[in-house]
Design a protein around this motif. Sequence first.
Motif, mmCIF file in Angstrom:
data_model
loop_
_atom_site.group_PDB
_atom_site.id
_atom_site.type_symbol
_atom_site.label_atom_id
_atom_site.label_comp_id
_atom_site.label_asym_id
_atom_site.label_seq_id
_atom_site.Cartn_x
_atom_site.Cartn_y
_atom_site.Cartn_z
ATOM 1 N N LYS A 134 61.831 45.038 -38.828
ATOM 2 C CA LYS A 134 62.306 45.336 -37.457
ATOM 3 C C LYS A 134 61.194 45.142 -36.440
ATOM 4 O O LYS A 134 61.421 44.669 -35.332
ATOM 5 N N GLU A 135 59.979 45.500 -36.836
ATOM 6 C CA GLU A 135 58.839 45.457 -35.900
ATOM 7 C C GLU A 135 58.452 44.032 -35.520
ATOM 8 O O GLU A 135 57.661 43.827 -34.614
ATOM 9 N N VAL A 189 50.810 51.412 -41.361
ATOM 10 C CA VAL A 189 51.382 52.029 -42.564
ATOM 11 C C VAL A 189 52.554 51.149 -42.961
ATOM 12 O O VAL A 189 53.593 51.148 -42.285
ATOM 13 N N GLY A 194 60.074 59.381 -44.479
ATOM 14 C CA GLY A 194 60.145 59.948 -43.135
ATOM 15 C C GLY A 194 58.863 59.695 -42.355
ATOM 16 O O GLY A 194 57.819 59.373 -42.936
ATOM 17 N N LEU A 195 58.963 59.861 -41.035
ATOM 18 C CA LEU A 195 57.825 59.564 -40.158
ATOM 19 C C LEU A 195 56.603 60.433 -40.495
ATOM 20 O O LEU A 195 55.475 59.947 -40.517
ATOM 21 N N LEU A 215 55.225 54.613 -32.178
ATOM 22 C CA LEU A 215 56.481 54.195 -32.789
ATOM 23 C C LEU A 215 56.847 52.877 -32.123
ATOM 24 O O LEU A 215 57.131 52.827 -30.921
ATOM 25 N N ASP A 223 59.252 50.880 -32.246
ATOM 26 C CA ASP A 223 60.571 50.525 -31.731
ATOM 27 C C ASP A 223 60.866 51.164 -30.379
ATOM 28 O O ASP A 223 61.975 51.045 -29.862
HETATM 29 P P1 UTP Z 1 63.069 55.024 -37.482
HETATM 30 O O1 UTP Z 1 63.475 56.428 -37.380
HETATM 31 O O2 UTP Z 1 63.520 54.107 -36.403
HETATM 32 O O3 UTP Z 1 63.545 54.478 -38.907
HETATM 33 O O4 UTP Z 1 61.493 54.984 -37.604
HETATM 34 P P2 UTP Z 1 63.718 53.015 -39.456
HETATM 35 O O5 UTP Z 1 63.817 53.106 -40.936
HETATM 36 O O6 UTP Z 1 62.670 52.070 -38.951
HETATM 37 O O7 UTP Z 1 65.089 52.501 -38.843
HETATM 38 P P3 UTP Z 1 66.626 52.905 -39.157
HETATM 39 O O8 UTP Z 1 66.830 54.285 -38.600
HETATM 40 O O9 UTP Z 1 66.855 52.801 -40.647
HETATM 41 O O10 UTP Z 1 67.404 51.848 -38.425
HETATM 42 C C1 UTP Z 1 60.605 54.949 -36.495
HETATM 43 C C2 UTP Z 1 59.337 54.234 -36.918
HETATM 44 O O11 UTP Z 1 58.727 54.932 -38.013
HETATM 45 C C3 UTP Z 1 58.577 54.065 -39.123
HETATM 46 C C4 UTP Z 1 59.546 52.912 -38.892
HETATM 47 O O12 UTP Z 1 59.080 51.702 -39.496
HETATM 48 C C5 UTP Z 1 59.624 52.808 -37.377
HETATM 49 O O13 UTP Z 1 58.627 51.934 -36.841
HETATM 50 N N1 UTP Z 1 58.852 54.810 -40.378
HETATM 51 C C6 UTP Z 1 59.948 55.611 -40.470
HETATM 52 C C7 UTP Z 1 57.983 54.674 -41.441
HETATM 53 O O14 UTP Z 1 56.971 53.949 -41.374
HETATM 54 N N2 UTP Z 1 58.265 55.350 -42.606
HETATM 55 C C8 UTP Z 1 59.355 56.158 -42.733
HETATM 56 O O15 UTP Z 1 59.536 56.757 -43.812
HETATM 57 C C9 UTP Z 1 60.218 56.293 -41.628
#
Ligand code: UTP
Length: 294
Positions: free
Chosen positions: A32-33, A61, A115-116, A136, A138
């Motif tokens: 996505k990034e 990360v 998770g974050l 973050l 996004d």
């Molecule tokens: P998001 O909550 O947007 O999750 O994470 P996601 O997995 O990217 O997207 P969805 O919800 O499945 O569509 C916010 C940021 O934190 C990172 C993500 O890569 C994003 O940049 N993140 C999230 C991690 O690095 N690890 C995780 O376990 C969760």
Amino acid sequence: MTITKHKPVKKAVFPVAGLGTRFLPATKVMPKEMLPLVDRPLIQRAVEEAQEAGIEEFIFVTGRNKSLITEHFELQPEMVEALTNKNKTDLLERLSHSDLPSGTLMTTVQQKALGLGHAVWCARKLVGDEPFALFLVDVMTLSNQGGCMKQMIDVYSKTGGNVIAAAEVPNEVTYKYGILDVESPSNAVSPIKAMVEKPKPEDAPSNLSILGRYILQPEIFDILEGQKQGAGGEIQLTDAMQTLLKSQDFTSMTLNGKHYDCGHHIGFIEANIAFALQDPKFGPEMREILKNYL
Ligand code: UTP
């Protein structure tokens, strides 16, 4: 560990190990990034925002299928040679913005997207005993007062401690965000009293949401070490920050500008329109094209 107030913030953490499920199938293979916001990937915009704020070390990360993200910041000699031979100086200049200086990009792996909070904890060894900026990727911001992180560093230089960027959201969508309870809601900069992850509108202490930019002290890692799963079964950064709030100062800074949630389709499309409109290269043409649709 003791906090040294106002210790400079020179490292930034970019958690990019998420699955990006809301963007499937676009993100089945491509991170996505790496989605382009007008002319460059989201991650490059975040790195440029960090550089503008004085950050010198970049910690990604990462997870599975994320190698493109680090490759994007490597020098591409064949591309440079081809553009040099064609005398494309403008393109060479633009390309150079994505080459990070040797030894400034570091990666650490989050084996499972838990998770974050867990992603941030994975950066603990690379951050060490220093305050750090957290992005973050996004979430993208536009402001005529400098980038969001630069605004936060200005606040940090006065307050020290932990700083969180915030923005108001409609009351009915508080369940999507981390929400702040601040001492002076009418001030752009205010001490934080409490924070809660994804509260229902009836339980939310305000409509001030955590935007996706943080300056954190390293003691957060000690708390994340034993952090249990929170909302959505994920290890939540907000829960760990709420614990750290008992022993350290947290300041909220309402962004002077606009923010765009690029983590879902409509927010990403809106961001592309907004960023294209304000770009001197694309803006005038974009304005004309949009007239055809309104
Ligand atoms: P998001 O909550 O947007 O999750 O994470 P996601 O997995 O990217 O997207 P969805 O919800 O499945 O569509 C916010 C940021 O934190 C990172 C993500 O890569 C994003 O940049 N993140 C999230 C991690 O690095 N690890 C995780 O376990 C969760």
